[in-house]
Design an enzyme around this catalytic site. Structure first.
Site, PDB file in Angstrom:
ATOM      1  N   GLY A  99       0.694  -0.883   0.732  1.00 11.38           N
ATOM      2  CA  GLY A  99      -0.040   0.457   0.076  1.00 11.38           C
ATOM      3  C   GLY A  99       1.065   0.998  -0.120  1.00 11.38           C
ATOM      4  N   ILE A 101       2.713   2.754   2.312  1.00 12.04           N
ATOM      5  CA  ILE A 101       4.234   2.848   3.000  1.00 12.04           C
ATOM      6  C   ILE A 101       5.095   2.054   1.974  1.00 12.04           C
ATOM      7  CG2 ILE A 101       5.140   2.031   5.214  1.00 12.04           C
ATOM      8  CD1 ILE A 101       2.617   2.977   6.744  1.00 12.04           C
ATOM      9  N   ARG A 181       3.016  -3.714  12.885  1.00 10.91           N
ATOM     10  CA  ARG A 181       2.746  -3.782  14.204  1.00 10.91           C
ATOM     11  C   ARG A 181       2.979  -5.084  15.134  1.00 10.91           C
ATOM     12  NH1 ARG A 181       0.820   0.621  13.570  1.00 10.91           N
ATOM     13  NH2 ARG A 181      -0.804   1.597  14.433  1.00 10.91           N
ATOM     14  N   ASP A 205      10.896  -1.413  13.970  1.00 16.34           N
ATOM     15  CA  ASP A 205       9.931   0.225  14.532  1.00 16.34           C
ATOM     16  C   ASP A 205       9.014  -0.428  15.146  1.00 16.34           C
ATOM     17  OD1 ASP A 205      10.200   2.802  14.798  1.00 16.34           O
ATOM     18  OD2 ASP A 205       8.342   2.754  13.273  1.00 16.34           O
ATOM     19  N   GLU A 210       5.007  -2.817  23.691  1.00 15.34           N
ATOM     20  CA  GLU A 210       5.441  -1.206  23.484  1.00 15.34           C
ATOM     21  C   GLU A 210       5.720  -0.808  24.559  1.00 15.34           C
ATOM     22  OE1 GLU A 210       4.823   0.682  19.351  1.00 15.34           O
ATOM     23  OE2 GLU A 210       5.151  -0.966  18.773  1.00 15.34           O
ATOM     24  N   HIS A 229       8.835   2.897  17.981  1.00 11.73           N
ATOM     25  CA  HIS A 229       7.532   3.017  17.119  1.00 11.73           C
ATOM     26  C   HIS A 229       8.149   4.977  16.820  1.00 11.73           C
ATOM     27  CE1 HIS A 229       3.448   2.113  16.479  1.00 11.73           C
ATOM     28  NE2 HIS A 229       3.799   3.689  15.485  1.00 11.73           N
ATOM     29  N   ILE A 230       8.695   4.943  15.910  1.00 11.31           N
ATOM     30  CA  ILE A 230       8.859   6.055  15.761  1.00 11.31           C
ATOM     31  C   ILE A 230       8.543   6.905  14.011  1.00 11.31           C
ATOM     32  CG2 ILE A 230      10.588   7.184  17.055  1.00 11.31           C
ATOM     33  CD1 ILE A 230      12.778   6.879  15.192  1.00 11.31           C
ATOM     34  N   GLY A 231       7.996   5.558  13.823  1.00 14.77           N
ATOM     35  CA  GLY A 231       7.685   5.237  11.808  1.00 14.77           C
ATOM     36  C   GLY A 231       7.233   7.586  11.377  1.00 14.77           C
ATOM     37  N   SER A 232       6.280   7.588  11.425  1.00 14.62           N
ATOM     38  CA  SER A 232       5.903   8.867  11.833  1.00 14.62           C
ATOM     39  C   SER A 232       6.216  10.060  12.690  1.00 14.62           C
ATOM     40  CB  SER A 232       4.111   8.938  11.482  1.00 14.62           C
ATOM     41  OG  SER A 232       3.987   8.353  12.647  1.00 14.62           O
TER      42      SER A 232
END
Ligand SMILES: O=CC(=O)O
Length: 264
Positions: A99, A101, A181, A205, A210, A229-232
């Site tokens: 998709g 990403i 996830r 990530d 978490e 979890h810093i993707g965005s």
């Protein structure tokens, strides 16, 4: 957050506007049953998450965890064959989920001289052609890929899609990257596969839980590169996400169609 933590306020609730692309934490079934709308923030974050996907590929392939440890401890290995990693150049990169990403990540790989891009999913994506990505079965992807990038939502179908069986199908030099996830991966199986060098490395990530407890056994492995979890998480993208979520709320409250609805 899991759905058990959700508290429903009452019939006045009109919309849940999650400031994320994923909405597995929003209890969609319950929202549907209560007639509450749901929106998310896809697309505005794709390029920023893609940058993290590429970072994880490089970080895991070039053994950043071990190398950083050497710098911090002052015990650098000196020599021609020290801490050798793997190249993106000439590799096959497989996307499980192609998709926004996945595609943004493929676009960012354009300068890395990757030999082949493949992807798997429910159906072929029209955008894949211009990116030179070939649609293959998941099994074929696991067998062929040097890098495997997970960029799918967490659903009952995708939970633990990476498990002892799928890990056993991967190449010995495979590098697994997860920007989806944590629960896409059976972490016990991943630990075993990394510890026994059944696969080469992983870059994550996202984890379960978490934050990952600091004494978690995954953190004892040299061949894993984990980010919190810093993707965005950039100023620009978080701002775009917040504005989009706020506009979805305004739309819901003024009877207009949502900008980015989740179809429940
Ligand atoms: O993980 C972050 C998101 O789903 O946007």
């Amino acid at each position: 957050m899991t759905s058990e933590h959700l508290v429903f306020p009452g019939p006045q609730l009109k919309i849940v506007a999650t400031v994320s692309a994923g909405y597995n934490h929003c209890n969609p079934d319950e929202l549907r049953a209560r007639g509450v709308k749901l929106s998310n923030t896809p697309e505005v974050l794709s390029s920023t998450v893609a940058e993290i996907a590429v970072s994880l590929m490089l970080g895991a392939a070039r053994r950043f965890t071990e190398n950083l440890q050497q710098v911090r401890s002052g015990e650098w290995e000196i020599g021609f064959d020290k801490v050798l990693g793997q190249d993106l150049r000439g590799s096959t990169v497989g996307f499980i989920g192609f998709g926004g990403i996945g595609q943004a990540t493929a676009r960012r790989l354009a300068g890395f001289e990757v030999a082949k891009l493949v992807y798997s999913g429910h159906r072929e994506k029209p955008e894949a052609k211009s990116l030179g990505a070939e649609f293959v079965s998941q099994d074929e992807l696991l067998r062929q890929s040097d890098f495997i990038v997970l960029a799918v939502p967490l659903t009952n179908e995708t939970r633990h899609m990476i498990n002892s069986e799928t890990l056993a199908t991967m190449k010995k030099n495979a590098i697994l990257v997860n920007v989806g996830r944590g629960d896409l991966v059976d972490q016990e199986a991943l630990y075993d596969a990394l510890k026994s060098h059944q696969i080469y490395a992983a870059g994550l990530d996202v984890t379960t839980p978490e934050p990952l407890p600091k004494d978690h056994k995954l953190l004892t492995l040299p061949n894993i590169f984990i980010l919190p979890h810093i993707g965005s998480a950039t100023v620009r993208t978080r701002s775009d996400m917040a504005v989009l979520a706020a506009n979805n709320v305004v739309s819901a409250l003024t009877g207009k169609p949502l900008l980015t609805p989740v179809h429940l």
